[in-house]
Each structure stands twice: as structure tokens, then as C-alpha cells.
Motif scaffolding. Structure first.
Motif, PDB file in Angstrom:
ATOM      1  N   ARG A 125       0.869  -1.181   0.000  1.00  0.00           N
ATOM      2  CA  ARG A 125       0.000   0.000   0.000  1.00  0.00           C
ATOM      3  C   ARG A 125       0.897   1.220   0.000  1.00  0.00           C
ATOM      4  N   GLU A 141      -5.700   8.562  -1.649  1.00  0.00           N
ATOM      5  CA  GLU A 141      -4.729   8.656  -0.546  1.00  0.00           C
ATOM      6  C   GLU A 141      -3.788   7.458  -0.487  1.00  0.00           C
TER       7      GLU A 141
ATOM      8  N   LEU C 115      -3.603  14.387  11.356  1.00  0.00           N
ATOM      9  CA  LEU C 115      -3.144  13.035  11.018  1.00  0.00           C
ATOM     10  C   LEU C 115      -4.314  12.069  11.189  1.00  0.00           C
ATOM     11  N   LYS C 116      -4.098  10.824  10.851  1.00  0.00           N
ATOM     12  CA  LYS C 116      -5.046   9.753  11.154  1.00  0.00           C
ATOM     13  C   LYS C 116      -4.657   9.127  12.496  1.00  0.00           C
ATOM     14  N   TRP C 117      -5.634   8.594  13.202  1.00  0.00           N
ATOM     15  CA  TRP C 117      -5.319   7.930  14.473  1.00  0.00           C
ATOM     16  C   TRP C 117      -6.317   6.805  14.758  1.00  0.00           C
ATOM     17  N   ARG C 118      -5.901   5.893  15.628  1.00  0.00           N
ATOM     18  CA  ARG C 118      -6.754   4.758  16.022  1.00  0.00           C
ATOM     19  C   ARG C 118      -6.204   4.197  17.326  1.00  0.00           C
ATOM     20  N   GLY C 171      -2.322  -2.239  11.247  1.00  0.00           N
ATOM     21  CA  GLY C 171      -3.579  -1.956  10.555  1.00  0.00           C
ATOM     22  C   GLY C 171      -3.417  -1.423   9.150  1.00  0.00           C
ATOM     23  N   GLU C 173      -1.129   1.304   8.095  1.00  0.00           N
ATOM     24  CA  GLU C 173      -0.675   2.676   7.897  1.00  0.00           C
ATOM     25  C   GLU C 173       0.836   2.814   8.087  1.00  0.00           C
TER      26      GLU C 173
ATOM     27  N   VAL D 226      -7.770  12.698   4.175  1.00  0.00           N
ATOM     28  CA  VAL D 226      -8.741  12.433   5.241  1.00  0.00           C
ATOM     29  C   VAL D 226      -7.981  12.341   6.559  1.00  0.00           C
ATOM     30  N   TYR D 227      -8.412  13.090   7.536  1.00  0.00           N
ATOM     31  CA  TYR D 227      -7.762  13.076   8.847  1.00  0.00           C
ATOM     32  C   TYR D 227      -8.732  12.521   9.888  1.00  0.00           C
ATOM     33  N   GLY D 228      -8.206  12.215  11.051  1.00  0.00           N
ATOM     34  CA  GLY D 228      -9.051  11.806  12.170  1.00  0.00           C
ATOM     35  C   GLY D 228      -9.065  10.301  12.369  1.00  0.00           C
ATOM     36  N   ASN D 229     -10.057   9.859  13.096  1.00  0.00           N
ATOM     37  CA  ASN D 229     -10.157   8.449  13.454  1.00  0.00           C
ATOM     38  C   ASN D 229     -10.296   7.582  12.205  1.00  0.00           C
ATOM     39  N   ALA D 230      -9.522   6.505  12.170  1.00  0.00           N
ATOM     40  CA  ALA D 230      -9.443   5.699  10.950  1.00  0.00           C
ATOM     41  C   ALA D 230      -9.633   4.222  11.253  1.00  0.00           C
ATOM     42  N   GLN D 231     -10.452   3.572  10.455  1.00  0.00           N
ATOM     43  CA  GLN D 231     -10.595   2.121  10.555  1.00  0.00           C
ATOM     44  C   GLN D 231      -9.358   1.443   9.963  1.00  0.00           C
ATOM     45  N   PRO D 232      -8.959   0.313  10.537  1.00  0.00           N
ATOM     46  CA  PRO D 232      -7.794  -0.392   9.989  1.00  0.00           C
ATOM     47  C   PRO D 232      -8.054  -0.876   8.560  1.00  0.00           C
ATOM     48  N   LYS D 233      -7.019  -0.860   7.750  1.00  0.00           N
ATOM     49  CA  LYS D 233      -7.125  -1.354   6.377  1.00  0.00           C
ATOM     50  C   LYS D 233      -6.759  -2.832   6.313  1.00  0.00           C
TER      51      LYS D 233
END
Lengths: 237, 237, 237, 237
Positions: A125, A141, C115-118, C171, C173, D226-233
Motif C-alpha cells: 500500500r 490517498e 493526522l489519522k489515528w486509532r 492496521g 498505515e 482524510v484526517y481523524g479516526n481511521a478504521q484499519p485497512k
């Protein structure tokens, strides 16, 4: 704009698995989408005289695309020097995948260009980390590649002038996958994907990146800088 | 920390004007202040066996200082390759003045390293453009050199990873005079001043820069990165 | 060398899970290993007068470490301006983890720093991509964190002056996890790991990075550059 | 492509010497050659409502050119925030000359943006240091300005992502005069020349640089990250 796609064109002759993916050779697959994108595109391969890269061909080439792998050593030093000079004089160069170990890329980088690798067909990816860069135009993205060879850090290159893509691999590695370098008047783009056993170059977003890059590394129209002994521009007294 | 100062040591033998400025050679003048600064400093010169750069010497060298000019071509490819490998393995390298055209610098840069030049003995002023950089520590806002050879842009190097000094010349030129590059595990500092007919290396702020740079490009203690085929760190299934 | 560790110190008071990991607060855990490494280390927290960052404290601080998360908005603009000025004047700054959204970091960067976060406690692997950098000294080719919060690209920061670590997350990223920036005379290091519910700051290689970084971003001793109206250094006639 | 040229437009009203050079204002002089170059160009000035930079105007602006000097403080924070957000969202920004001290440039840089200056009308010479860069296309090895205000280092900006021009001044100073910065999805070009009392913007190579820059900083067409909370890929189990 004139683009020449260079390929060593050996895997496709010797290996049925590769031939099945790229029956006319990787160079033809790449030339096809570059032609469609409006570039005047030719191809050149290792086994042609002068590897297809005569003075004339290079002189008329604005951007050279390079794919090589098993036969890097067969590329003559003379042709490498010729391509090197043309890059310093402004010709754009796009180095793909295993071209990281080509003589021309190593000479331009000054480092070993070594890396980690694994042929397990895992998914890759690519994440865009420079979202305003023209090479990422029209790209989402991520670019998702279902099966690819893994290349992992440390990638022994100089610090890229611009870093556009970072790769994630299922097996746990990361990689700086899209890198711009300036050398002389020339611009170079290294792009990681494209193992010979996977249909990577048929994927539209991969094609889009290479098309964008061809525009980006195109020569700027300027006289070559003047070097050597120089008269003062101001009075020295 | 072990520093080796390499000099081709030719001008000082053949040219009375140079001998008058550096009677024991440029290398000795540089080694003197590095010794005083606490480095264990040795010298090596072109006409010694293996140019004084045996495997043993390089193995024990943390930072190599390089001054060459008229005899770049006499440096053997084998020794250049040896130094190149040591830099990639972490040895620091400080390239001075006309060393811009040395084989080792050109190989590490991948470009022509060409520039404009003029021997008119005009004054040069180096401006600090990275004021928080350790290499500029203790340096005023400028370094004033009353008489120097001029080097002018375009300087055909890759974009420096860090740019610390810019030079102004009376005759109208500018130059990127203090540049850091990372290559492999090694760090390189190019520093412009130091023509053989001027007493530049006796000037205390010039010495300070070279001392600072020797600390800065010193090797980091880390195992060499592992390259080649790699097992996955995560399950691929 | 004087290091001040700043922490908003809220999670550790309000959340039993965090208190269990950092009973005296994250700042004390960090100060402990910095003290042991030989730095004269103090702490400061949000609820102290002037957030513990008086003019005097900052004047005596060579390197400031910053951890904040839930109370960024409670940091007063006046204190942010004071810290900002000190960084431009040369004080080193190490911004940790969720400090990416602190007022001071955003003001220094000029971007959203989003940023992205989890929060899934997945494993993170940091790869060294600048193997000769002093901040990576003594670090293996990866740092393995068994459980961490995920931060993913795109990370909206300016291009780092130096990129040292890249993170891989289970996950899918990647993240630029170790970044150096120069601002004014000051040097800034952003380091990603350190979510409040995980014992990240007890891990020795994480500590090693922060110790290395404290050395790296330490102020250089130089007079502040002179700005404003300037007399010519050369005759204008 | 839509370009908006913003000017505070005060000197030209209050100062006969400036009025003599730019009778319709600096913005009109710049808009003229941008129009001729094929951009759809509008102007906006400080004393218009919302400084001429309404949400609508900015939304339709691909590249904003900024000239300001004596009235930086009169630009409202709200409009600065609006422009800042547009840059992060991809709008190109070209900051000219004294715009180095504008609120928008300082906010994007995170530093003081201070420098040395002198109004002595001395000559300036800009040298191209990135000869393959599109912004230098069609430019000779120098741009010669017979009379200009001097700006000298140290220029307190972050390290530029790309450095294209270096200036030489007769009085002894140098300056990083052409700098590209990426911020968010936006690209910024700072270009030094253009004091209000000199006819700099009528000079064809200066115009060529600004035209080239307008093309270079034009927005890339991409969705905003896209920023913020992210689901795992990928599966976390």
C-alpha cells in the motif's frame, strides 16, 4: 515531448511466468499507456546495438524510463556515461523498481542503493505523503497493490529532494517508494512498484503516477550553466 | 577520535609561493590545529604507498579531511573505492576547497561538481544561513577572508542536506560554501575556503569551522543496516 | 545541560488506566531517565502558575520536552508565545506523540499538524531511514512497540529537515515518526510514540532516542543574528 | 487558471516617487503581465471590503500573489486565517519582496521572517542555483537589477524545500531570494525583488520568474487528505 522506455527485456524472453504477464515486454506495456497519454514514445532494449541508446536517440529523448534487473552488469560503461551526461544536461529519468540497482542510478546517487527484498507476493500500500505534489495528482490517498515484491528500508539512497510515496508491506516493512532527485540540470524520479511477475503496470493509478512523473521530470528550457574561469562582473579595485 | 588529514602535497613542493605559506604542507597546518583541538590526528599524502590510505589507516580513521587540486587524476581508482566504501560505512569526510573536483567527492555526489573560478585574490565573505547549526557554533555572522580564490555558482552538486554558509565575492559571485551531505551511514562536509596561495587555514574562525565539522561528521555508533533477502516480521497469511 | 519536561498531567489524575502506567505522571517517567543520562532535569505542568514555564525557567532551559493531549486549549497564548520565542532564540524542543496538536508545535510548523489515528493497541515498528544520524545512535534497525496508538499519514507537517524514523502499523498505515526541524536558531525533534495508556516511555530504546535527541537539539553557542537596517560592508560607489 | 494579485496599495497613493513608477499600483503592473501570459487575473487591495479577499474570491483563486509593506498590521486576523486555510487546501501563494513580513507569510513559516535591509539603490544580481527547476526556465544564469533595496542574511525562514535563486548585493550581502515551501496541499514561492521605488516588475526576466512560479505553485487536483479516526485497512487479529 519524446519519451524513450528502456528495458533489459530478458525475463520476458526466458521466463514463462513473466511472458504471461508482459508478452511483448514490460517496455511495450509502459510505452502503450505513455503513448495514449500523448507522449511521443519509443522503446529501446539491452540487446539492440548500443542498447538502443545511441547519441541520436538520447539527444531526441526528453524523458528516459528505465527498467532493468537481471542484466545490470551487461550495460556498458560507455552507455552509462552517455546517459549520465544527458541527465546532467537536463534529460528526465524515471527509474522503476529493480532499476534501483542499475549502473546509471547508482552512479547518479553515489551510494550502494541497496535494500531489503522478498518475493512473497504480499500486498503493498503506497501512501501519499506530499499531497500537493504534481506527481500525486489524481491519485487517491493510497495506491493498493494486491501482490508485489517487497522492498524494505533501509534503502541506501541520498536523502530525496522530494518524497512523495511511502509503502507499507504486509510482512512488516516500509519503504520510500516515490522519490525525486535533482542532478545537474536533470530531474530523476524513482518509483518502486513493478515486479516482473505481477501486472502492476496495467493498473491505472500506477500508470497515472508514471505519466505525471514524465511531465514533472521533463527538461526545463535553459542554456547550460557556464563553468570554468570567469571574469569578474564587478570591479575588483 | 581519530582524524586523518589527506593532502596531495604537490603545490607545496613545486611552487615557492605556496611553500612560503605552507612550508610543511597544507596537511600539517590543518593537522596542527586539529591536534590542538584534541583529535588524534595523522596525515597521509598522495606519494606515500597506497596514498597513505591503507585499509588499516582507514579502518582507524573516524574522520578524513581531503585537500587536492592539481593531481586528482593520480589518485588510484582502487583507493577511491576504498574511501568511498568507508564513507558509506560511516566514516566522516571533510572535503576542502579544490577537493570539489576530487574523484572521491564526484563519486559520492554523482554530478560533475563543476563551478566558476577566478584567481584574483579578491575578498570573500561567508554568511551563516543556518544559525543554530553546530558547525556554525562560535562563528560570528560572517567569516571575512581578505584574499581568496573565487568559486561561483552554479556549483554542480546535488541539493545539500544542510546548507550552512553562503559566500559573497567582490567580483559579483555567490557560492554555497558550507554543505552537509549524508551518504550511506557517512556524513560529508564540503567547505569552500582554502586556496594554496593564501593563509586561510591559519585563520581561527576557519579552523573553528573545520573543528566543528569534524565533530559533526563523526561516525554514529550503530550496526550497519542489513540488506538483501528478508524474512517477514509479520505473518503473511 | 538543563532539560525541562513539560506535561499537561491530566490523564494521570483522571484515568485509572493511565495512572496505573504512569503513577507519578508521564513527565516524571521521562525526567527519570533523562536525569540518569546526566541531564539536569526539571519538570513543569499545566496547572502550575504560568504552566511552570516562567521567563526564568525557560531562560535556564536548554531543551524543553513537551507532552500534551486533552488540554492543548488550556495552554495560554502568552506562554505559547514565550516558548516560541525561546525556540527561535535557540532552545531545543522535543515534541512527543499527541503534542503534534499542541499550540506550540502548530505555531512553529504553520500547518494543521493533523493526522489519522486509532486506539486499538496494535503493534508499531519504527524503521531507521537515516542510519548515520546521531538520534539513531545505538538503535537497532527497528524499534518494536507491542502496543501503541496508531498515527497514520497524511501527517500535515512541513517537509522535515531530517527524517529519521518511519513507522509501520499492523492496521496498514505508515507514519513519519522521527522528524527534525530548524526554526530560527532552535532545533525541534518530533517523536511519535508515547500514548498514555502504554508503557512506551519505560522501553530502553525509546528512552535512548529521546536522550540522543536532547543532545542533538541542544542550543549552539552563537550570538543571535542581527536583523534590521544594515550599513554596507563594502563601498557602494 | 485564476490568479489574484493582492496589494496593500498605499505607497502608490501617498508617495509621489512610488506613484511615478507604478501609477496604477504595483498590483496592476503585475496583473498586466500575468494577463498577457494567459492567466485570468484579478486584483484585490487592502482597502476593499474584506481586503478584496472574500470567501468567493479565494474559492475561485488558484494562485494568490501578495505584495505588502507598510500596512501589514492592518490586515485582519480573520482574512489571514482564511487565506492560510486556502493555502493548506491547495491554493498557490507567491509572496513578493516586503511580503516577507506579512502576517500570512509569518504564519505559514512559523518564524520571525526577519532579515537585514538597506535602501541604497545598489545593484543586485540573482544567481540560479537550481538550473533544472521550472521556475528558472528561460532565465539566464543571472538576473541583473540595476537598483534595488538590499535584503541580507540571516533570513529567518525555515529551510526552503527548494532554493532557486541566491542574490548578491554590492554592499557585501547575500540572500536566499527564490524559495519554494510546501504547506498542507499548497505550494508557496517567495521571491525577493520588487521594492516600490524601483521599476523591477517591468523587467522581463523578473516577470518571467513570476509567470513560471504561478504555473509551479498551481494547485494539484486531488481530494483533500482524510484526517481523524481511521478504521484499519488490514485485520488487527
Amino acid at each position: 515531448m519524446n519519451v524513450t522506455v528502456w528495458n533489459e527485456f530478458r525475463h520476458e524472453k526466458n521466463d514463462e511466468a513473466v511472458k504471461a504477464v508482459y508478452p511483448s515486454g514490460i517496455h511495450e506495456a509502459i510505452a502503450d499507456f505513455l503513448n495514449e497519454a500523448g507522449f511521443a514514445t519509443k522503446t529501446a532494449t539491452l540487446d539492440e546495438p548500443e542498447h538502443g541508446l545511441t547519441e541520436d536517440v538520447l539527444k531526441q529523448t526528453d524523458v528516459l524510463v528505465w527498467w532493468g534487473h537481471m542484466a545490470h552488469d551487461e550495460v556498458s560503461e560507455e552507455i552509462v556515461s552517455r546517459v549520465h551526461q544527458r541527465v546532467l544536461d537536463g534529460m528526465g529519468l524515471i527509474v522503476l523498481h529493480s532499476g534501483h540497482f542499475s549502473k546509471i542510478f547508482k552512479r547518479l546517487m553515489g551510494t550502494s542503493c541497496d535494500l531489503k527484498w522478498r518475493e512473497a507476493g504480499e500486498n503493498e500500500r503506497l501512501w501519499v505523503v506530499n499531497p500537493g505534489h504534481p506527481i500525486a495528482e489524481g491519485i487517491g490517498e493510497t495506491i493498493e497493490l494486491e501482490h508485489e515484491e517487497m522492498y524494505g528500508e533501509h534503502f541506501d539512497i541520498p536523502v530525496p529532494d522530494e518524497l512523495i510515496f511511502l509503502s507499507w508491506f504486509k510482512g512488516g516493512e516500509v519503504f520510500r517508494s516515490g522519490c525525486v532527485f535533482h542532478r545537474g540540470q536533470g530531474k530523476i524520479f524513482y518509483f518502486r512498484p513493478g515486479h516482473e511477475t505481477f501486472p502492476t503496470y496495467y493498473q491505472s493509478d500506477v500508470q497515472k503516477v508514471i505519466i505525471n512523473a514524465a511531465h514533472y521530470v521533463a527538461p526545463s528550457k535553459r542554456d547550460k550553466p557556464v563553468y570554468g574561469n570567469a571574469q569578474p562582473k564587478e570591479s575588483l579595485s
